[in-house]
Design a protein around this motif. Structure first.
Motif, PDB file in Angstrom:
ATOM      1  N   ALA A  16       0.805  -1.221   0.000  1.00  0.00           N
ATOM      2  CA  ALA A  16       0.000   0.000   0.000  1.00  0.00           C
ATOM      3  C   ALA A  16       0.840   1.274   0.000  1.00  0.00           C
ATOM      4  CB  ALA A  16      -0.932   0.005   1.215  1.00  0.00           C
ATOM      5  N   PHE A  17       2.093   1.177   0.457  1.00  0.00           N
ATOM      6  CA  PHE A  17       2.943   2.364   0.531  1.00  0.00           C
ATOM      7  C   PHE A  17       4.005   2.400  -0.574  1.00  0.00           C
ATOM      8  CE2 PHE A  17       1.537   1.529   4.934  1.00  0.00           C
ATOM      9  CZ  PHE A  17       0.845   2.708   5.170  1.00  0.00           C
ATOM     10  N   ASP A  18       3.872   1.540  -1.585  1.00  0.00           N
ATOM     11  CA  ASP A  18       4.872   1.505  -2.657  1.00  0.00           C
ATOM     12  C   ASP A  18       4.985   2.843  -3.372  1.00  0.00           C
ATOM     13  OD1 ASP A  18       5.283  -1.084  -1.969  1.00  0.00           O
ATOM     14  OD2 ASP A  18       4.685  -1.960  -3.887  1.00  0.00           O
ATOM     15  N   GLY A  19       3.888   3.610  -3.390  1.00  0.00           N
ATOM     16  CA  GLY A  19       3.907   4.899  -4.055  1.00  0.00           C
ATOM     17  C   GLY A  19       4.856   5.901  -3.426  1.00  0.00           C
ATOM     18  N   THR A  20       5.279   5.648  -2.195  1.00  0.00           N
ATOM     19  CA  THR A  20       6.236   6.552  -1.545  1.00  0.00           C
ATOM     20  C   THR A  20       7.649   6.348  -2.079  1.00  0.00           C
ATOM     21  OG1 THR A  20       6.783   5.013   0.252  1.00  0.00           O
ATOM     22  CG2 THR A  20       4.855   6.430   0.568  1.00  0.00           C
ATOM     23  N   GLY A  21       7.865   5.215  -2.755  1.00  0.00           N
ATOM     24  CA  GLY A  21       9.198   4.897  -3.245  1.00  0.00           C
ATOM     25  C   GLY A  21      10.074   4.215  -2.221  1.00  0.00           C
ATOM     26  N   ALA A  22       9.573   4.040  -1.003  1.00  0.00           N
ATOM     27  CA  ALA A  22      10.350   3.397   0.059  1.00  0.00           C
ATOM     28  C   ALA A  22      10.204   1.880  -0.033  1.00  0.00           C
ATOM     29  CB  ALA A  22       9.887   3.882   1.428  1.00  0.00           C
ATOM     30  N   PRO A  23      11.265   1.106   0.252  1.00  0.00           N
ATOM     31  CA  PRO A  23      11.182  -0.352   0.190  1.00  0.00           C
ATOM     32  C   PRO A  23      10.319  -0.910   1.322  1.00  0.00           C
ATOM     33  CG  PRO A  23      13.309   0.319   1.077  1.00  0.00           C
ATOM     34  CD  PRO A  23      12.619   1.569   0.621  1.00  0.00           C
ATOM     35  N   ARG A  24       9.618  -1.980   1.045  1.00  0.00           N
ATOM     36  CA  ARG A  24       8.686  -2.544   2.023  1.00  0.00           C
ATOM     37  C   ARG A  24       9.392  -3.021   3.289  1.00  0.00           C
ATOM     38  NH1 ARG A  24       4.550  -6.120  -1.847  1.00  0.00           N
ATOM     39  NH2 ARG A  24       4.324  -4.518  -3.468  1.00  0.00           N
ATOM     40  N   GLN A  25      10.487  -3.735   3.137  1.00  0.00           N
ATOM     41  CA  GLN A  25      11.182  -4.236   4.324  1.00  0.00           C
ATOM     42  C   GLN A  25      11.693  -3.068   5.174  1.00  0.00           C
ATOM     43  OE1 GLN A  25      14.562  -6.768   3.582  1.00  0.00           O
ATOM     44  NE2 GLN A  25      14.685  -7.459   5.703  1.00  0.00           N
ATOM     45  N   GLY A  26      12.193  -2.037   4.527  1.00  0.00           N
ATOM     46  CA  GLY A  26      12.678  -0.872   5.262  1.00  0.00           C
ATOM     47  C   GLY A  26      11.576  -0.204   6.049  1.00  0.00           C
ATOM     48  N   LEU A  27      10.387  -0.074   5.439  1.00  0.00           N
ATOM     49  CA  LEU A  27       9.247   0.512   6.145  1.00  0.00           C
ATOM     50  C   LEU A  27       8.840  -0.336   7.340  1.00  0.00           C
ATOM     51  CD1 LEU A  27       6.953   1.702   3.204  1.00  0.00           C
ATOM     52  CD2 LEU A  27       8.153   3.147   4.850  1.00  0.00           C
ATOM     53  N   LEU A  28       8.892  -1.653   7.170  1.00  0.00           N
ATOM     54  CA  LEU A  28       8.502  -2.536   8.268  1.00  0.00           C
ATOM     55  C   LEU A  28       9.458  -2.395   9.450  1.00  0.00           C
ATOM     56  CD1 LEU A  28       6.278  -4.646   8.812  1.00  0.00           C
ATOM     57  CD2 LEU A  28       7.939  -6.403   8.250  1.00  0.00           C
ATOM     58  N   VAL A  29      10.735  -2.146   9.161  1.00  0.00           N
ATOM     59  CA  VAL A  29      11.730  -2.010  10.229  1.00  0.00           C
ATOM     60  C   VAL A  29      11.412  -0.821  11.138  1.00  0.00           C
ATOM     61  CG1 VAL A  29      14.152  -1.440  10.691  1.00  0.00           C
ATOM     62  CG2 VAL A  29      13.589  -3.176   8.990  1.00  0.00           C
ATOM     63  N   ILE A  30      10.945   0.295  10.566  1.00  0.00           N
ATOM     64  CA  ILE A  30      10.776   1.513  11.362  1.00  0.00           C
ATOM     65  C   ILE A  30       9.328   1.841  11.691  1.00  0.00           C
ATOM     66  CG2 ILE A  30      12.871   2.506  10.352  1.00  0.00           C
ATOM     67  CD1 ILE A  30      10.905   4.460   8.841  1.00  0.00           C
ATOM     68  N   HIS A  31       8.359   1.054  11.189  1.00  0.00           N
ATOM     69  CA  HIS A  31       6.963   1.483  11.330  1.00  0.00           C
ATOM     70  C   HIS A  31       6.518   1.601  12.783  1.00  0.00           C
ATOM     71  CE1 HIS A  31       5.911  -2.756  12.036  1.00  0.00           C
ATOM     72  NE2 HIS A  31       4.689  -2.367  12.326  1.00  0.00           N
ATOM     73  N   GLU A  32       7.006   0.732  13.661  1.00  0.00           N
ATOM     74  CA  GLU A  32       6.603   0.814  15.064  1.00  0.00           C
ATOM     75  C   GLU A  32       7.129   2.089  15.716  1.00  0.00           C
ATOM     76  OE1 GLU A  32       7.513  -2.653  17.283  1.00  0.00           O
ATOM     77  OE2 GLU A  32       6.188  -3.966  16.119  1.00  0.00           O
ATOM     78  N   GLN A  33       8.370   2.460  15.381  1.00  0.00           N
ATOM     79  CA  GLN A  33       8.936   3.691  15.950  1.00  0.00           C
ATOM     80  C   GLN A  33       8.145   4.912  15.486  1.00  0.00           C
ATOM     81  OE1 GLN A  33      13.327   3.822  15.389  1.00  0.00           O
ATOM     82  NE2 GLN A  33      13.072   1.785  14.518  1.00  0.00           N
ATOM     83  N   VAL A  34       7.778   4.927  14.200  1.00  0.00           N
ATOM     84  CA  VAL A  34       7.028   6.057  13.664  1.00  0.00           C
ATOM     85  C   VAL A  34       5.672   6.170  14.345  1.00  0.00           C
ATOM     86  CG1 VAL A  34       5.972   7.027  11.585  1.00  0.00           C
ATOM     87  CG2 VAL A  34       8.227   5.942  11.452  1.00  0.00           C
ATOM     88  N   GLY A  64      12.636  12.697  11.724  1.00  0.00           N
ATOM     89  CA  GLY A  64      13.719  12.068  12.479  1.00  0.00           C
ATOM     90  C   GLY A  64      13.900  10.610  12.138  1.00  0.00           C
ATOM     91  N   PHE A  65      13.121  10.087  11.182  1.00  0.00           N
ATOM     92  CA  PHE A  65      13.216   8.679  10.806  1.00  0.00           C
ATOM     93  C   PHE A  65      13.703   8.552   9.372  1.00  0.00           C
ATOM     94  CE2 PHE A  65       9.968   8.752  14.121  1.00  0.00           C
ATOM     95  CZ  PHE A  65      10.476   7.800  14.992  1.00  0.00           C
ATOM     96  N   GLU A  66      14.672   7.691   9.165  1.00  0.00           N
ATOM     97  CA  GLU A  66      15.168   7.409   7.817  1.00  0.00           C
ATOM     98  C   GLU A  66      14.850   5.959   7.483  1.00  0.00           C
ATOM     99  OE1 GLU A  66      19.359   7.363   5.274  1.00  0.00           O
ATOM    100  OE2 GLU A  66      19.239   8.392   7.214  1.00  0.00           O
ATOM    101  N   VAL A  67      14.196   5.738   6.356  1.00  0.00           N
ATOM    102  CA  VAL A  67      13.817   4.378   5.970  1.00  0.00           C
ATOM    103  C   VAL A  67      15.058   3.625   5.501  1.00  0.00           C
ATOM    104  CG1 VAL A  67      12.361   2.967   4.484  1.00  0.00           C
ATOM    105  CG2 VAL A  67      11.555   5.213   5.249  1.00  0.00           C
ATOM    106  N   PRO A  68      15.391   2.505   6.149  1.00  0.00           N
ATOM    107  CA  PRO A  68      16.565   1.724   5.709  1.00  0.00           C
ATOM    108  C   PRO A  68      16.392   1.220   4.279  1.00  0.00           C
ATOM    109  CG  PRO A  68      15.790   1.000   7.872  1.00  0.00           C
ATOM    110  CD  PRO A  68      14.737   1.917   7.319  1.00  0.00           C
ATOM    111  N   ASP A  69      17.482   1.170   3.552  1.00  0.00           N
ATOM    112  CA  ASP A  69      17.449   0.683   2.170  1.00  0.00           C
ATOM    113  C   ASP A  69      17.509  -0.843   2.179  1.00  0.00           C
ATOM    114  OD1 ASP A  69      17.420   0.557  -0.555  1.00  0.00           O
ATOM    115  OD2 ASP A  69      19.542   1.027  -0.808  1.00  0.00           O
ATOM    116  N   LEU A  70      16.427  -1.449   2.652  1.00  0.00           N
ATOM    117  CA  LEU A  70      16.334  -2.906   2.757  1.00  0.00           C
ATOM    118  C   LEU A  70      15.101  -3.372   1.995  1.00  0.00           C
ATOM    119  CD1 LEU A  70      16.977  -3.338   6.605  1.00  0.00           C
ATOM    120  CD2 LEU A  70      18.631  -3.717   4.767  1.00  0.00           C
TER     121      LEU A  70
END
Length: 277
Positions: A16-34, A64-70
């Motif tokens: 659902a968030f592919d339109g942001t250009g961020a990788p899915r695994q990277g988003l999953l890593v930080i989503h709880e912190q956000v 303050g959050f950077e999406v990891p390139d994963l």
């Protein structure tokens, strides 16, 4: 209460968030912190506590959050996608493998309807919907769905086949099943006699087939756009079919990475049979 961590995790896995250009695994890593940061800020606001720099915190640069390139490998990524949505949307595990599978099989799955009852055939595809049952003697049987790019059918494995090939049958495995057609009832099935997991050679090129008469500046521009959106290492060959067939190798600026949504986009643009390998 609705947009919680579990919901966000499911949306990420579904793409659902592919339109942001961020990788899915990277988003999953930080989503709880956000989510924790946003919830904490909103609770403070509900109590009348506002940040002097609230507008900056709300901006993309001030989170303050950077999406990891994963990113997950293709099989894992698509496995999560199908788990969430019930089908593949952005890509398909068989894209790029269909040419090799075609050489190992005798018919496509929809072609089974044209086969005689008890005819011997070989089909290939990806496994899903596995269930286990037992005979009166307590011997295991397996039932599963196998899906290619054109359709799906049920495969029945009797105890002897389970004993010989059972470990190969697992979710998302790509298999070649040889057996007999069962045309009884309202649907067609395969009674498996042997099962193999083919070794699909790694892709080294991408080949596209396009009728020469369909080429236009508009189509070439859109094709250029699709290829440019998936940069990688593999060269692209364009097979022009017409009165005089030609094969053109595109320049290196259009090298691509096929383990993305590339094949899905190419088929949408050029047709289902456009991708040769």
């Amino acid at each position: 209460s609705v947009l919680n961590k579990r919901t966000i995790e499911s949306l990420i896995k579904a793409g659902a968030f592919d339109g942001t250009g961020a990788p899915r695994q990277g988003l999953l890593v930080i989503h709880e912190q956000v989510i924790d940061a946003v919830v904490s800020r909103r609770r403070a606001e509900d109590m009348g506590q506002y940040s002097l720099f609230g507008e900056e915190v709300d901006s993309a640069e001030g989170t303050g959050f950077e999406v990891p390139d994963l990113e997950w490998d293709k099989r894992t990524k698509l496995g999560f996608e199908k788990e969430m949505l019930g089908l593949y949307v952005s890509d398909h595990p068989l894209f790029g493998a269909q040419v090799a599978l075609r050489a190992m099989t005798t018919t496509s799955i929809p072609g089974l309807w044209e086969e005689a009852d008890r005819a011997s055939v070989s089909i290939g595809g990806i496994v899903g919907g596995i269930s286990r049952r037992y005979t009166r003697k307590g011997d295991p049987m397996l039932f599963f769905q196998i899906e290619d790019l054109e359709g799906s059918t049920e495969v029945v494995c009797f105890p002897r086949t389970v004993a010989e090939h059972g470990p190969l049958v697992r979710d998302d495995a790509i298999l070649v099943v040889t057996g007999r057609v069962d045309q009884r009832g309202d649907s067609v099935k395969i009674v498996a006699q042997s099962i193999a997991e083919p070794v699909l050679s790694s892709e080294s090129v991408v080949r596209l087939q396009v009728p020469s008469r369909l080429l236009s500046k508009s189509l070439l521009g859109r094709l250029r756009g699709v290829l440019s959106n998936h940069p990688g290492e593999l060269p692209v060959f364009l097979h022009l079919v017409g009165e005089k067939d030609q094969v053109v190798r595109l320049s290196d600026e259009f090298r691509v990475e096929p383990r993305t949504a590339l094949y899905a986009e190419l088929r949408e643009l050029l047709g289902a049979e456009a991708v040769l390998a």
